[in-house]
Design an enzyme around this catalytic site. Structure first.
Site, PDB file in Angstrom:
ATOM      1  N   LYS A  59     -18.247 -10.828  95.749  1.00  0.00           N
ATOM      2  CA  LYS A  59     -17.410 -10.426  96.790  1.00  0.00           C
ATOM      3  C   LYS A  59     -17.359 -11.644  97.704  1.00  0.00           C
ATOM      4  CE  LYS A  59     -17.227  -5.813  99.499  1.00  0.00           C
ATOM      5  NZ  LYS A  59     -16.360  -5.048  98.249  1.00  0.00           N
ATOM      6  N   ARG A  90     -25.688  -6.249  94.000  1.00  0.00           N
ATOM      7  CA  ARG A  90     -24.632  -6.839  93.942  1.00  0.00           C
ATOM      8  C   ARG A  90     -24.402  -7.824  94.631  1.00  0.00           C
ATOM      9  NH1 ARG A  90     -19.570  -3.122  95.135  1.00  0.00           N
ATOM     10  NH2 ARG A  90     -19.957  -3.549  97.065  1.00  0.00           N
ATOM     11  N   GLU A 101      -6.869  -3.934  90.632  1.00  0.00           N
ATOM     12  CA  GLU A 101      -7.367  -3.562  91.196  1.00  0.00           C
ATOM     13  C   GLU A 101      -6.830  -3.500  91.878  1.00  0.00           C
ATOM     14  OE1 GLU A 101     -11.247  -4.058  92.611  1.00  0.00           O
ATOM     15  OE2 GLU A 101     -11.610  -6.207  91.760  1.00  0.00           O
TER      16      GLU A 101
END
Ligand SMILES: *Cc1c(COP(=O)(O)O)cnc(C)c1O
Length: 339
Positions: A185, A83, A221
């Site tokens: 992120k 990721r 989320e």
């Protein structure tokens, strides 16, 4: 702080300084040099660094556990490595090779092993960061990058062990639009959430639930955790549209529900209305693990789930996941990496 000065029995999710960190550098258009372990300490950066001016940077988050048999293990670190590489690409930073990422993480955990709490006390939170450290006044990728890994012993994320949390749906703020950077992120994704999260906390809620930015109808989320709803034998979670962070915990919960609990997992859009009619709701992430949601406030009304207790499915998933992470149950999927 020395390991013997840490109050391991009362850890929170705040930062505790440890012995060392890992630092590697990379010039633009070249390879990452292998870094080194150095004493934990401040960095020196140019005020013109792209991370300070444009937020060119990302972070990762993972945990190292100290098992009862004395072994130290991490949960699926290779997923974080992959990721991070993807996030680098989206943020115009040179991709970190998976081996370099994993090697750095292991070195820091080993060097700071005295700071790893027991599994009843918490875990060692591992925080890799990658950012543009070179100078750039024009909006363009940096000429130099840094990859740093530091760690901190942490306790449970939400105060009060597995007590169901209270959440509030926000209609005033969005987290990430489609085709933006919500799926990686990126450090810039998190500051905008501090205000809504702070306001929610003032009103007694643990976090906010974000809705999709296009229609403001579907759940995206919970702060920095993925959302799940249980309805009968079905487990429903928002599909990864690009604005939702692909959590390693999310992926693992889906696998456990399908393969271990025989549940039907649906990755699709889920409206607030539908979620409010679910049997159980919970959120999942490295920090929160699996956190039951006791109530959701929507348009001024609190709706309670499972009488504010932990739902059966949520509890079972929590036990499955922590059983593997804490080295207590068989690791059938080969998720744990011993350090
Ligand atoms: C990190 C993060 C998650 C959880 O991902 P994990 O890999 O399970 O820790 C979920 N949502 C957001 C926005 C995140 O930043």
């Amino acid at each position: 702080m020395k390991p013997n000065e840490v109050d391991f029995d009362n850890l929170t999710f705040s930062f505790t300084e440890t012995k060392s960190m890992y630092v590697a550098k990379c010039k633009q258009n070249s390879e990452w040099e292998s870094g080194e372990i150095v004493p934990f300490g401040n960095l020196s950066l140019s005020p013109a660094a792209t991370v300070l001016n444009y937020g060119q940077g990302l972070f990762e988050g993972m945990k190292a556990y100290r098992w009862e048999n004395g072994k130290i293990a991490m949960f699926r670190p290779e997923r974080n490595a992959r990721r991070a590489a993807k996030s680098c690409n989206r943020l115009s930073m040179p991709e970190i090779p998976e081996e370099l990422f994993l090697d750095a993480v292991k070195k820091v955990v080993r060097d700071n092993s005295d700071y790893i709490p027991s599994t009843t006390q918490g875990a060692l939170y591992v925080r890799p960061i990658i950012f543009g450290s070179g100078e750039g006044v024009g909006v363009a990728p940096s000429t130099e990058y840094m990859f740093i890994v530091y760690v901190s012993p942490v306790g449970p994320y939400f105060k009060g062990k597995l007590k169901p949390i209270k959440l509030v749906v926000t209609n005033d703020y969005h987290r990430a639009p489609l085709k933006g950077t919500g799926g990686v992120k990126a450090i810039g994704n998190y500051v905008p959430g501090m205000l809504p999260s702070g306001l929610a906390k003032k009103d007694g809620y643990a976090e906010v639930i974000y809705l999709d930015a296009a229609e403001e109808k579907y759940i995206e989320e919970v702060g920095a955790a993925n959302f799940f709803a249980v309805k009968g034998k079905n487990l429903i979670t928002p599909e990864l549209t690009g604005s939702i962070l692909p959590g390693v915990t999310r992926e693992s919960v889906i696998k456990l529900a399908r393969d271990k609990m025989g549940m039907e997992v649906e990755e699709r859009r889920i409206s607030v209305e539908e979620a409010l009619e679910a049997d159980e709701v919970f959120c999942a992430g490295t920090a929160a693990i699996v956190a039951p949601i006791g109530s959701i406030n929507y348009k001024g009304e609190d709706l309670t789930f499972c009488d504010g207790e932990i739902g059966e499915v949520t509890n079972e998933l929590y036990n499955y996941l922590t059983g593997i992470q804490f080295g207590k149950s068989k690791d059938d999927f080969g998720w744990m990496t011993e350090i």
